[in-house]
Write a protein that holds these residues in place. Structure first.
Motif, PDB file in Angstrom:
ATOM      1  N   VAL A   1       0.831  -1.201   0.000  1.00 28.49           N
ATOM      2  CA  VAL A   1       0.000   0.000   0.000  1.00 28.49           C
ATOM      3  C   VAL A   1       0.868   1.256   0.000  1.00 28.49           C
ATOM      4  CG1 VAL A   1      -1.787   1.279   1.251  1.00 28.49           C
ATOM      5  CG2 VAL A   1      -1.845  -1.218   1.202  1.00 28.49           C
ATOM      6  N   TRP A   2       0.457   2.210  -0.825  1.00 32.67           N
ATOM      7  CA  TRP A   2       1.123   3.514  -0.896  1.00 32.67           C
ATOM      8  C   TRP A   2       0.075   4.599  -0.721  1.00 32.67           C
ATOM      9  CZ3 TRP A   2       6.358   4.666  -2.281  1.00 32.67           C
ATOM     10  CH2 TRP A   2       7.165   3.529  -2.449  1.00 32.67           C
ATOM     11  N   TYR A   3       0.469   5.712  -0.092  1.00 31.95           N
ATOM     12  CA  TYR A   3      -0.414   6.865   0.090  1.00 31.95           C
ATOM     13  C   TYR A   3       0.031   8.008  -0.797  1.00 31.95           C
ATOM     14  CZ  TYR A   3      -1.843   4.573   4.438  1.00 31.95           C
ATOM     15  OH  TYR A   3      -2.316   3.686   5.362  1.00 31.95           O
ATOM     16  N   ARG A   4      -0.926   8.627  -1.466  1.00 29.09           N
ATOM     17  CA  ARG A   4      -0.650   9.847  -2.228  1.00 29.09           C
ATOM     18  C   ARG A   4      -0.783  11.020  -1.266  1.00 29.09           C
ATOM     19  NH1 ARG A   4      -0.231  11.275  -7.634  1.00 29.09           N
ATOM     20  NH2 ARG A   4      -0.542  13.487  -7.953  1.00 29.09           N
ATOM     21  N   LEU A   5       0.207  11.878  -1.252  1.00 26.05           N
ATOM     22  CA  LEU A   5       0.180  13.038  -0.367  1.00 26.05           C
ATOM     23  C   LEU A   5      -0.743  14.111  -0.935  1.00 26.05           C
ATOM     24  CD1 LEU A   5       3.944  13.359   0.593  1.00 26.05           C
ATOM     25  CD2 LEU A   5       2.102  12.230   1.853  1.00 26.05           C
ATOM     26  N   HIS A   6      -1.483  14.746  -0.076  1.00 21.30           N
ATOM     27  CA  HIS A   6      -2.380  15.820  -0.497  1.00 21.30           C
ATOM     28  C   HIS A   6      -1.559  17.091  -0.733  1.00 21.30           C
ATOM     29  CE1 HIS A   6      -5.919  18.264  -0.855  1.00 21.30           C
ATOM     30  NE2 HIS A   6      -5.466  19.073   0.084  1.00 21.30           N
ATOM     31  N   GLY A   7      -1.805  17.742  -1.845  1.00 18.42           N
ATOM     32  CA  GLY A   7      -1.149  19.011  -2.134  1.00 18.42           C
ATOM     33  C   GLY A   7       0.215  18.898  -2.777  1.00 18.42           C
ATOM     34  N   SER A   8       0.659  17.691  -3.089  1.00 19.81           N
ATOM     35  CA  SER A   8       1.937  17.545  -3.778  1.00 19.81           C
ATOM     36  C   SER A   8       1.880  16.302  -4.648  1.00 19.81           C
ATOM     37  CB  SER A   8       3.097  17.434  -2.781  1.00 19.81           C
ATOM     38  OG  SER A   8       3.084  16.181  -2.156  1.00 19.81           O
ATOM     39  N   LYS A   9       2.734  16.274  -5.643  1.00 17.74           N
ATOM     40  CA  LYS A   9       2.824  15.087  -6.485  1.00 17.74           C
ATOM     41  C   LYS A   9       3.809  14.147  -5.822  1.00 17.74           C
ATOM     42  CE  LYS A   9       1.675  16.559 -11.088  1.00 17.74           C
ATOM     43  NZ  LYS A   9       2.110  16.521 -12.476  1.00 17.74           N
ATOM     44  N   GLY A  10       3.317  13.271  -5.003  1.00 15.22           N
ATOM     45  CA  GLY A  10       4.222  12.357  -4.332  1.00 15.22           C
ATOM     46  C   GLY A  10       3.503  11.232  -3.636  1.00 15.22           C
ATOM     47  N   TRP A  11       4.224  10.132  -3.475  1.00 19.12           N
ATOM     48  CA  TRP A  11       3.717   8.919  -2.848  1.00 19.12           C
ATOM     49  C   TRP A  11       4.674   8.480  -1.747  1.00 19.12           C
ATOM     50  CZ3 TRP A  11      -0.825   6.569  -4.468  1.00 19.12           C
ATOM     51  CH2 TRP A  11      -1.373   7.031  -5.661  1.00 19.12           C
ATOM     52  N   VAL A  12       4.103   7.946  -0.676  1.00 16.69           N
ATOM     53  CA  VAL A  12       4.916   7.373   0.403  1.00 16.69           C
ATOM     54  C   VAL A  12       4.385   5.974   0.707  1.00 16.69           C
ATOM     55  CG1 VAL A  12       5.631   9.531   1.481  1.00 16.69           C
ATOM     56  CG2 VAL A  12       3.464   8.499   2.150  1.00 16.69           C
ATOM     57  N   SER A  13       5.287   5.091   1.082  1.00 16.51           N
ATOM     58  CA  SER A  13       4.891   3.737   1.419  1.00 16.51           C
ATOM     59  C   SER A  13       4.125   3.741   2.739  1.00 16.51           C
ATOM     60  CB  SER A  13       6.121   2.844   1.549  1.00 16.51           C
ATOM     61  OG  SER A  13       5.757   1.586   2.072  1.00 16.51           O
ATOM     62  N   ALA A  14       3.029   3.004   2.774  1.00 21.36           N
ATOM     63  CA  ALA A  14       2.236   2.889   3.999  1.00 21.36           C
ATOM     64  C   ALA A  14       3.016   2.146   5.087  1.00 21.36           C
ATOM     65  CB  ALA A  14       0.926   2.172   3.715  1.00 21.36           C
ATOM     66  N   ARG A  15       4.077   1.466   4.705  1.00 22.56           N
ATOM     67  CA  ARG A  15       4.923   0.773   5.690  1.00 22.56           C
ATOM     68  C   ARG A  15       5.530   1.771   6.669  1.00 22.56           C
ATOM     69  NH1 ARG A  15       7.554  -0.491   9.180  1.00 22.56           N
ATOM     70  NH2 ARG A  15       9.051  -2.162   9.427  1.00 22.56           N
ATOM     71  N   TYR A  16       5.749   2.994   6.221  1.00 25.90           N
ATOM     72  CA  TYR A  16       6.424   3.997   7.051  1.00 25.90           C
ATOM     73  C   TYR A  16       5.545   5.168   7.452  1.00 25.90           C
ATOM     74  CZ  TYR A  16      10.466   1.332   5.644  1.00 25.90           C
ATOM     75  OH  TYR A  16      11.347   0.310   5.436  1.00 25.90           O
ATOM     76  N   VAL A  17       4.247   5.096   7.139  1.00 21.64           N
ATOM     77  CA  VAL A  17       3.324   6.170   7.522  1.00 21.64           C
ATOM     78  C   VAL A  17       2.123   5.530   8.216  1.00 21.64           C
ATOM     79  CG1 VAL A  17       1.828   8.034   6.703  1.00 21.64           C
ATOM     80  CG2 VAL A  17       4.045   7.660   5.631  1.00 21.64           C
ATOM     81  N   HIS A  18       1.869   5.961   9.435  1.00 23.50           N
ATOM     82  CA  HIS A  18       0.717   5.462  10.193  1.00 23.50           C
ATOM     83  C   HIS A  18      -0.464   6.384   9.936  1.00 23.50           C
ATOM     84  CE1 HIS A  18      -1.615   3.704  13.395  1.00 23.50           C
ATOM     85  NE2 HIS A  18      -1.823   4.914  13.888  1.00 23.50           N
ATOM     86  N   ASN A  19      -1.524   5.836   9.335  1.00 26.71           N
ATOM     87  CA  ASN A  19      -2.707   6.657   9.051  1.00 26.71           C
ATOM     88  C   ASN A  19      -3.561   6.736  10.314  1.00 26.71           C
ATOM     89  OD1 ASN A  19      -3.246   3.848   8.482  1.00 26.71           O
ATOM     90  ND2 ASN A  19      -5.245   4.485   7.760  1.00 26.71           N
ATOM     91  N   LEU A  20      -3.990   7.958  10.669  1.00 27.08           N
ATOM     92  CA  LEU A  20      -4.796   8.173  11.863  1.00 27.08           C
ATOM     93  C   LEU A  20      -6.290   8.074  11.570  1.00 27.08           C
ATOM     94  CD1 LEU A  20      -2.749  11.110  13.409  1.00 27.08           C
ATOM     95  CD2 LEU A  20      -2.554   8.664  13.860  1.00 27.08           C
ATOM     96  N   GLN A  21      -6.672   8.135  10.282  1.00 28.82           N
ATOM     97  CA  GLN A  21      -8.044   7.949   9.835  1.00 28.82           C
ATOM     98  C   GLN A  21      -8.012   7.033   8.615  1.00 28.82           C
ATOM     99  OE1 GLN A  21      -6.956  11.362   9.778  1.00 28.82           O
ATOM    100  NE2 GLN A  21      -7.848  12.073  11.685  1.00 28.82           N
TER     101      GLN A  21
END
Length: 110
Positions: A85-105
């Protein structure tokens, strides 16, 4: 008796409509629709933001450990430590791996 009945109806209407009236509900619904899920970077070193959802894509910027970011949506991409799983960042052209980002919602699919 009539005054008591009118008071009862007025109180019931206030409970049904709420303290802000019906316009308050509409505004609250818009605020929730405009709200973006928040994520927190869970790394010890800076996290690469990629152009596409894969580790082979170019790095467009870096995020700091424990930084809070707004997430637009999620998508399957290249696997990172068993997580596709990857997350697209809001307001920028970029993706981060969900492995390193904890989603709060919850994050909607792209």
């Amino acid at each position: 008796m009539v005054k008591k009945a009118l008071l009862t109806y007025a109180l019931a209407a206030g409970v049904l409509i709420g303290p802000m009236g019906t316009a308050g509900w509409a505004a609250e619904g818009r605020a929730q629709a405009d709200a973006r899920p928040v994520g927190v970077v869970e790394t010890r070193a800076p996290l690469n933001v990629r152009e596409k959802p894969t580790v082979y894509s170019d790095v467009v910027k870096k995020l700091h450990p424990h930084e809070r970011v707004l997430l637009s949506c999620q998508k399957r991409g290249g696997w990172v430590d068993g997580n596709p799983v990857w997350y697209r960042l809001h307001g920028s052209k970029g993706w981060v791996s969900a492995r390193y980002v904890h989603n709060l919602q919850p994050v909607r699919p792209c």
